[in-house]
Design an enzyme around this catalytic site. Structure first.
Site, PDB file in Angstrom:
ATOM      1  N   LYS A 174       5.771  14.436   1.114  1.00  0.00           N
ATOM      2  CA  LYS A 174       4.683  13.488   0.847  1.00  0.00           C
ATOM      3  C   LYS A 174       4.372  12.693   2.112  1.00  0.00           C
ATOM      4  O   LYS A 174       5.218  11.965   2.617  1.00  0.00           O
ATOM      5  CB  LYS A 174       5.092  12.501  -0.251  1.00  0.00           C
ATOM      6  N   GLY A 205       0.052  10.918  -2.726  1.00  0.00           N
ATOM      7  CA  GLY A 205       0.056   9.835  -3.714  1.00  0.00           C
ATOM      8  C   GLY A 205       0.773   8.604  -3.216  1.00  0.00           C
ATOM      9  O   GLY A 205       1.314   8.582  -2.099  1.00  0.00           O
ATOM     10  N   GLY A 207       3.535   5.592  -2.838  1.00  0.00           N
ATOM     11  CA  GLY A 207       4.995   5.595  -2.753  1.00  0.00           C
ATOM     12  C   GLY A 207       5.634   5.290  -4.091  1.00  0.00           C
ATOM     13  O   GLY A 207       6.598   5.945  -4.507  1.00  0.00           O
ATOM     14  N   GLY A 211       6.068   9.146  -4.427  1.00  0.00           N
ATOM     15  CA  GLY A 211       7.290   9.073  -3.615  1.00  0.00           C
ATOM     16  C   GLY A 211       8.509   8.852  -4.496  1.00  0.00           C
ATOM     17  O   GLY A 211       9.532   9.532  -4.371  1.00  0.00           O
ATOM     18  N   GLU A 249      15.122   6.642   8.505  1.00  0.00           N
ATOM     19  CA  GLU A 249      14.680   6.087   9.792  1.00  0.00           C
ATOM     20  C   GLU A 249      13.788   4.901   9.466  1.00  0.00           C
ATOM     21  O   GLU A 249      12.691   5.086   8.950  1.00  0.00           O
ATOM     22  CB  GLU A 249      13.878   7.133  10.582  1.00  0.00           C
ATOM     23  N   CYS A 283       7.739   2.442  15.726  1.00  0.00           N
ATOM     24  CA  CYS A 283       9.024   1.780  15.467  1.00  0.00           C
ATOM     25  C   CYS A 283       9.815   1.576  16.757  1.00  0.00           C
ATOM     26  O   CYS A 283      10.747   0.788  16.803  1.00  0.00           O
ATOM     27  CB  CYS A 283       9.835   2.571  14.451  1.00  0.00           C
TER      28      CYS A 283
HETATM   29  O1  TXE Z   1       5.795   1.495   4.581  1.00  0.00           O
HETATM   30  P1  TXE Z   1       6.500   2.212   3.382  1.00  0.00           P
HETATM   31  P2  TXE Z   1       4.612   0.443   4.547  1.00  0.00           P
HETATM   32  C1  TXE Z   1       7.454  -0.794   8.677  1.00  0.00           C
HETATM   33  C2  TXE Z   1       6.435  -1.758   9.238  1.00  0.00           C
HETATM   34  C3  TXE Z   1       5.490  -1.927   8.127  1.00  0.00           C
HETATM   35  C4  TXE Z   1       6.446  -1.911   6.952  1.00  0.00           C
HETATM   36  C5  TXE Z   1       5.831  -1.540   5.648  1.00  0.00           C
HETATM   37  O2  TXE Z   1       7.050  -2.993   9.522  1.00  0.00           O
HETATM   38  O3  TXE Z   1       4.780  -3.126   8.192  1.00  0.00           O
HETATM   39  O4  TXE Z   1       7.389  -0.933   7.294  1.00  0.00           O
HETATM   40  O5  TXE Z   1       4.995  -0.429   5.807  1.00  0.00           O
HETATM   41  C6  TXE Z   1       6.550   5.918   0.819  1.00  0.00           C
HETATM   42  N1  TXE Z   1       9.842   5.864  -3.128  1.00  0.00           N
HETATM   43  N2  TXE Z   1       7.209   0.582   9.039  1.00  0.00           N
HETATM   44  O6  TXE Z   1       4.680  -0.409   3.347  1.00  0.00           O
HETATM   45  O7  TXE Z   1       6.023   1.667   2.085  1.00  0.00           O
HETATM   46  C7  TXE Z   1       5.127   5.616   1.199  1.00  0.00           C
HETATM   47  O8  TXE Z   1       4.216   6.150   0.277  1.00  0.00           O
HETATM   48  C8  TXE Z   1       9.544   6.850  -2.265  1.00  0.00           C
HETATM   49  C9  TXE Z   1       8.083   1.148   9.998  1.00  0.00           C
HETATM   50  O9  TXE Z   1       3.361   1.163   4.777  1.00  0.00           O
HETATM   51  O10 TXE Z   1       7.936   2.196   3.671  1.00  0.00           O
HETATM   52  C10 TXE Z   1       5.054   6.261   2.570  1.00  0.00           C
HETATM   53  O11 TXE Z   1       4.870   7.664   2.437  1.00  0.00           O
HETATM   54  N3  TXE Z   1       8.657   6.712  -1.267  1.00  0.00           N
HETATM   55  C11 TXE Z   1       8.013   2.625   9.977  1.00  0.00           C
HETATM   56  C12 TXE Z   1       6.442   5.970   3.146  1.00  0.00           C
HETATM   57  O12 TXE Z   1       7.257   5.700   2.009  1.00  0.00           O
HETATM   58  C13 TXE Z   1       8.053   5.523  -1.116  1.00  0.00           C
HETATM   59  C14 TXE Z   1       6.669   3.206   9.857  1.00  0.00           C
HETATM   60  C15 TXE Z   1       6.502   4.782   4.079  1.00  0.00           C
HETATM   61  O13 TXE Z   1       5.888   3.673   3.490  1.00  0.00           O
HETATM   62  C16 TXE Z   1       8.319   4.444  -1.981  1.00  0.00           C
HETATM   63  C17 TXE Z   1       5.899   2.555   8.839  1.00  0.00           C
HETATM   64  C18 TXE Z   1       9.258   4.654  -3.027  1.00  0.00           C
HETATM   65  N4  TXE Z   1       9.572   3.700  -3.914  1.00  0.00           N
HETATM   66  C19 TXE Z   1       6.168   1.269   8.507  1.00  0.00           C
HETATM   67  N5  TXE Z   1       7.581   3.392  -1.593  1.00  0.00           N
HETATM   68  C20 TXE Z   1       8.821   3.316  11.059  1.00  0.00           C
HETATM   69  N6  TXE Z   1      10.134   3.281  10.931  1.00  0.00           N
HETATM   70  O14 TXE Z   1       8.280   3.939  11.947  1.00  0.00           O
HETATM   71  C21 TXE Z   1       6.861   3.777  -0.523  1.00  0.00           C
HETATM   72  N7  TXE Z   1       7.126   5.085  -0.246  1.00  0.00           N
END
Ligand code: TXE
Length: 480
Positions: A174, A205, A207, A211, A249, A283
């Site tokens: 996803k 879809g 998260g 997810g 990560e 990141c």
């Molecule tokens: O990331 P999410 P978000 C950091 C950055 C950002 C913060 C939040 O600080 O402001 O994280 O970003 C999926 N079960 N990084 O909210 O939600 C989601 O659909 C399974 C650092 O956008 O963590 C997406 O595909 N999956 C980072 C993925 O997780 C779930 C890069 C990441 O989204 C889920 C991005 C669940 N319950 C943001 N909830 C880096 N390390 O590079 C969400 N997802």
């Protein structure tokens, strides 16, 4: 309006419950498409396809798997322009960056793991004096889940998928709902490359629904996730009772430590990049800049001058340095941190304001922002902002800067600028991060272990580490 579909069993399918999510173009704030908000039923379909494909794919020769992965890589390269345009439109990143970094690196991921699998070896141990030999089988896990974020969409999506399928697994993947476009296009490429049906299934879809359904699926035995730290913690909690293998990560708040004896001009150029590449949404960005006192004032003047010269513009403009942030809510989060900095007595040396681009007035643009802080303990220096915002402050001694560098909850990467070899070795040993770059930033060799410590995650990706993650080790002991 363009509606993208799920890619399951080599077919493009509508979501079973017919639920859709709007997809925004960050450069103008307009909805330009819709994506499925897939349900548990869609994940079940994807799982079944992967499960059916596994007995054959897991037994497909390494040469054949390698050939297909390299073919996918070649097709990505042939389609560079189309993919780069899609990535830039979906994410807001400058097209120049998508063309030189994101898509070429996605292609490299397939090429690298297509080659790496041919060199992946296991060990044997002769039990001397016991007439026995042990050898280790490295067997694919079965069906695995890959979940990726929005900042480097195809690059991080393929960073997981390529080793997973190279090692003989079948995948339910996803991409982020915020940037689904290039993952969707990847389905076409996999079809053209002859990847057997069901080996890779791409489901779109939210998260919290799609997810979550992947993580909760009892027979998806491993999850490779890149995203926010809070999401990572949640996934770990859901997956733990099912004893899933996890690679997480997560976020970073990386120190960029500059000593007076560095190659100044090279440091300055690279520091602008490590601060603001991809609008600071990587990141690995060095968002906390610590500068040795003796060159602090000079650095401050030169750095601010260079940052002010960066062009904030439309992503498709080849002269743009800083494109749009990924979403309205993310822009608001970053702006909120700039307000917090002001309340904490941070001094905004440059930037701090939204930018209006003529013709694209509703896009999510922000000036690159440099904040001078007087203490490393303030929130903007401790919390991940993940936007075009850096803090700077001076330090006097190596011990002092080391303590500040390590005094955050994250531990992904650090950058060190110095020509003193002994200091390099001392500090590299003591920095609490998974990666240390010395006199460079984000130079990648895909054979190296990639990942963080503390709240930046668990596990390592890259090279054989990724192939180890996506296989189970089985020891066979034969007495003769
Ligand atoms: O990331 P999410 P978000 C950091 C950055 C950002 C913060 C939040 O600080 O402001 O994280 O970003 C999926 N079960 N990084 O909210 O939600 C989601 O659909 C399974 C650092 O956008 O963590 C997406 O595909 N999956 C980072 C993925 O997780 C779930 C890069 C990441 O989204 C889920 C991005 C669940 N319950 C943001 N909830 C880096 N390390 O590079 C969400 N997802």
């Amino acid at each position: 309006m363009h509606k993208i579909k799920n890619y399951i069993n080599d077919q493009f399918l509508l979501p079973i419950t017919d639920e859709w999510i709007d997809n925004y173009n960050p450069s103008n704030g307009e909805i330009y498409g819709q994506i499925p908000n897939s349900s548990t039923e869609d994940i079940e379909e994807a799982y079944k396809a992967a499960k059916n494909a596994f007995p054959t794919w897991g037994q497909t020769t390494i040469e054949e798997r390698s050939r297909i992965l390299i073919k996918i890589s070649e097709l990505l390269e042939e389609n560079l322009q189309r993919f780069a345009e899609a990535e830039s439109k979906d994410n807001g990143k400058p097209i120049s960056l998508a063309k030189t970094v994101d898509i070429p690196r996605a292609a490299s991921n397939f090429r690298f793991f297509g080659n790496a699998i041919t060199q992946f070896a296991s060990e044997s141990h002769e039990s001397v004096g016991q007439n026995a030999i042990n050898y280790t089988l490295r067997q694919p896990i079965g069906v695995v889940g890959c979940i990726s974020p929005w900042n480097l969409p195809l690059y991080l999506f393929t960073w997981k998928i390529a080793p997973a399928i190279a090692a003989g697994n079948c995948v339910v993947a996803k991409p982020s709902e915020i940037t689904p476009m290039t993952a969707y296009l990847l389905g076409e490429i996999c079809n053209e490359a002859g990847l057997p049906k069901g080996v890779l299934n791409i489901v779109h879809g939210l998260g919290s629904t799609t997810g979550q359904a992947i993580v909760e699926h009892p027979d998806i035995k491993a999850i490779s996730f890149t995203g926010g730290t809070a999401t990572g913690a949640h996934i770990a909690k859901v997956a733990a009772p099912m004893f899933k293998k996890l690679s997480l990560e997560l976020g970073g708040k990386n120190p960029n430590i500059i000593f007076a004896d560095c190659d100044y001009n090279e440091m300055l150029e690279t520091t602008v990049r490590s601060s603001f590449a991809n609008q600071g949404q990587i990141c690995l960005c060095g968002s906390r800049i610590f500068v040795e006192q003796s060159i602090y004032d000079t650095f401050k003047t030169d750095f601010v001058k260079k940052v002010k010269a960066l062009k904030v513009g439309h992503p498709s403009d080849s002269t743009t340095n800083i494109g749009a942030l990924v979403s309205k809510s993310h822009l608001e989060k970053v702006i909120q941190y700039i307000e917090i900095a002001k309340e904490e007595d941070g001094i905004i040396l440059c930037g701090g304001n939204e930018v209006t681009i003529k013709g694209y007035e509703n896009g999510y643009y922000l000036e690159p922002t440099v904040i001078e802080v007087s203490t490393d303990e303030c929130r903007v220096n401790q919390e991940e902002i993940f936007g075009p915002v850096v803090t700077i402050m001076p330090f006097k001694t190596e011990d002092e800067v080391l303590e500040m560098a390590n005094k955050v909850k994250y531990g992904l990467s650090a950058t060190l600028w110095t020509n003193n070899l002994k200091r390099t070795m001392r500090m590299s040993n003591k920095l609490q991060t998974g990666i240390v770059w010395v006199n460079t930033w984000m130079m990648r060799d895909l054979r190296t272990p990639f990942g963080g410590v503390k709240a930046s995650g668990v596990g390592r990706e890259g090279g054989f580490e990724a192939l180890r993650f996506f296989t189970e080790a089985k020891n066979v002991c034969i007495k003769y």
